[in-house]
Design a protein around this motif. Structure first.
Motif, PDB file in Angstrom:
ATOM      1  N   ALA A   1     -84.895-135.639 -21.062  1.00  0.00           N
ATOM      2  CA  ALA A   1     -85.847-134.578 -21.407  1.00  0.00           C
ATOM      3  C   ALA A   1     -85.375-133.220 -20.885  1.00  0.00           C
ATOM      4  CB  ALA A   1     -87.222-134.910 -20.843  1.00  0.00           C
ATOM      5  N   ALA A   2     -84.807-133.205 -19.687  1.00  0.00           N
ATOM      6  CA  ALA A   2     -84.306-131.937 -19.137  1.00  0.00           C
ATOM      7  C   ALA A   2     -83.140-131.417 -19.966  1.00  0.00           C
ATOM      8  CB  ALA A   2     -83.880-132.138 -17.685  1.00  0.00           C
ATOM      9  N   TYR A   3     -82.285-132.322 -20.433  1.00  0.00           N
ATOM     10  CA  TYR A   3     -81.168-131.912 -21.286  1.00  0.00           C
ATOM     11  C   TYR A   3     -81.679-131.321 -22.596  1.00  0.00           C
ATOM     12  CZ  TYR A   3     -77.213-132.300 -24.474  1.00  0.00           C
ATOM     13  OH  TYR A   3     -76.250-132.041 -25.404  1.00  0.00           O
ATOM     14  N   GLY A   4     -82.675-131.991 -23.191  1.00  0.00           N
ATOM     15  CA  GLY A   4     -83.238-131.482 -24.430  1.00  0.00           C
ATOM     16  C   GLY A   4     -83.888-130.125 -24.251  1.00  0.00           C
ATOM     17  N   ARG A   5     -84.553-129.954 -23.125  1.00  0.00           N
ATOM     18  CA  ARG A   5     -85.205-128.664 -22.866  1.00  0.00           C
ATOM     19  C   ARG A   5     -84.164-127.582 -22.608  1.00  0.00           C
ATOM     20  NH1 ARG A   5     -90.557-127.863 -19.090  1.00  0.00           N
ATOM     21  NH2 ARG A   5     -91.008-125.734 -19.739  1.00  0.00           N
TER      22      ARG A   5
ATOM     23  N   THR B   1     -83.970-133.315 -32.376  1.00  0.00           N
ATOM     24  CA  THR B   1     -83.244-134.370 -31.671  1.00  0.00           C
ATOM     25  C   THR B   1     -83.813-134.606 -30.280  1.00  0.00           C
ATOM     26  OG1 THR B   1     -81.205-133.837 -32.872  1.00  0.00           O
ATOM     27  CG2 THR B   1     -80.972-135.093 -30.833  1.00  0.00           C
ATOM     28  N   ALA B   2     -84.112-133.516 -29.588  1.00  0.00           N
ATOM     29  CA  ALA B   2     -84.667-133.639 -28.240  1.00  0.00           C
ATOM     30  C   ALA B   2     -86.001-134.371 -28.256  1.00  0.00           C
ATOM     31  CB  ALA B   2     -84.833-132.250 -27.619  1.00  0.00           C
ATOM     32  N   LEU B   3     -86.848-134.058 -29.235  1.00  0.00           N
ATOM     33  CA  LEU B   3     -88.152-134.709 -29.327  1.00  0.00           C
ATOM     34  C   LEU B   3     -88.016-136.179 -29.703  1.00  0.00           C
ATOM     35  CD1 LEU B   3     -90.232-131.924 -31.134  1.00  0.00           C
ATOM     36  CD2 LEU B   3     -90.482-132.691 -28.768  1.00  0.00           C
TER      37      LEU B   3
END
Length: 211
Positions: free
Chosen positions: A30-34, A171-173
């Motif tokens: 999640a941190a990577y996606g954010r 992709t992050a979601l």
């Protein structure tokens, strides 16, 4: 006997060790996606990170409760873990259910509330110009003439940041929601193991002692 005291104890301890690993995976993904979707102040991804941190805390409680067969810790462990399952399941479903229109609204909200420096960093990382186009009248939008996409032609030929950020946010979601949804079901297994283990008698304890 797999349904015995020691089997339940080892299974619960192993599951909580798995939860600790899962918590770090959730926080990291999640941190990577954010971080990749820099201008999106998406509270949903923040919710996944918060769930991961909370899961880490609960896993430590469960591990201690399993090792010590602590009745109070096991009780609070199974109650809180069930509540965490409901929260994590809901957030993960929300991540997977977001429509393209709503993702665009999130990106627009994040862009409008971002400082000029943040917008400039986003344009540099994603090699894009403006949220929708390079002719934005927003005074906070940085210039695009120094971007790689504008050096060989003009800023007008640069892709919009919406085009670049939308797939990244999607992709992050999906990744965050999928990981959270999959591992939320293991929490039900943890609740079941905790209930069973809590009601089992330690064979090494005093037979006349109250369970």
């Amino acid at each position: 006997m797999c349904g015995g005291f020691h089997c339940s104890k080892n299974a619960l301890a192993a599951l909580n060790i798995l939860y600790i690993l899962v918590a770090f995976i959730m926080i990291g993904v999640a941190a990577y996606g954010r971080a990749m979707a820099m201008v999106t102040s998406v509270s949903i991804i923040g919710g996944i990170i918060a769930s991961g941190v909370f899961l880490l805390f609960i896993a430590i409680i469960g591990l201690i409760g399993a090792v010590k067969h602590h009745q109070v810790l096991l009780f609070f462990y199974m109650v809180i873990l069930f509540l965490l399952f409901i929260i994590q399941f809901s957030i993960s479903c929300a991540c997977l259910a977001f429509s393209t229109t709503y993702k665009e609204q999130l990106l627009k909200f994040g862009w409008n509330h971002s400082a000029t420096a943040t917008r400039a960093d986003t344009q540099k990382v994603f090699n894009c110009c403006g949220l929708y186009n390079s002719t934005s009248a927003d005074p906070k939008d940085p210039v695009c003439i120094d971007l790689p996409c504008a050096k060989d032609s003009s800023p007008a030929n640069c892709p919009s940041c919406m085009q670049k950020l939308l797939p990244t946010l999607g992709t992050a979601l999906r990744v965050s929601g999928g990981v959270g949804l999959f591992f939320s079901f293991t929490e039900i297994v943890g609740v079941w193991l905790a209930v069973r283990f809590r009601n089992q008698k330690d064979p090494r304890a005093n037979p006349s002692a109250f369970l």
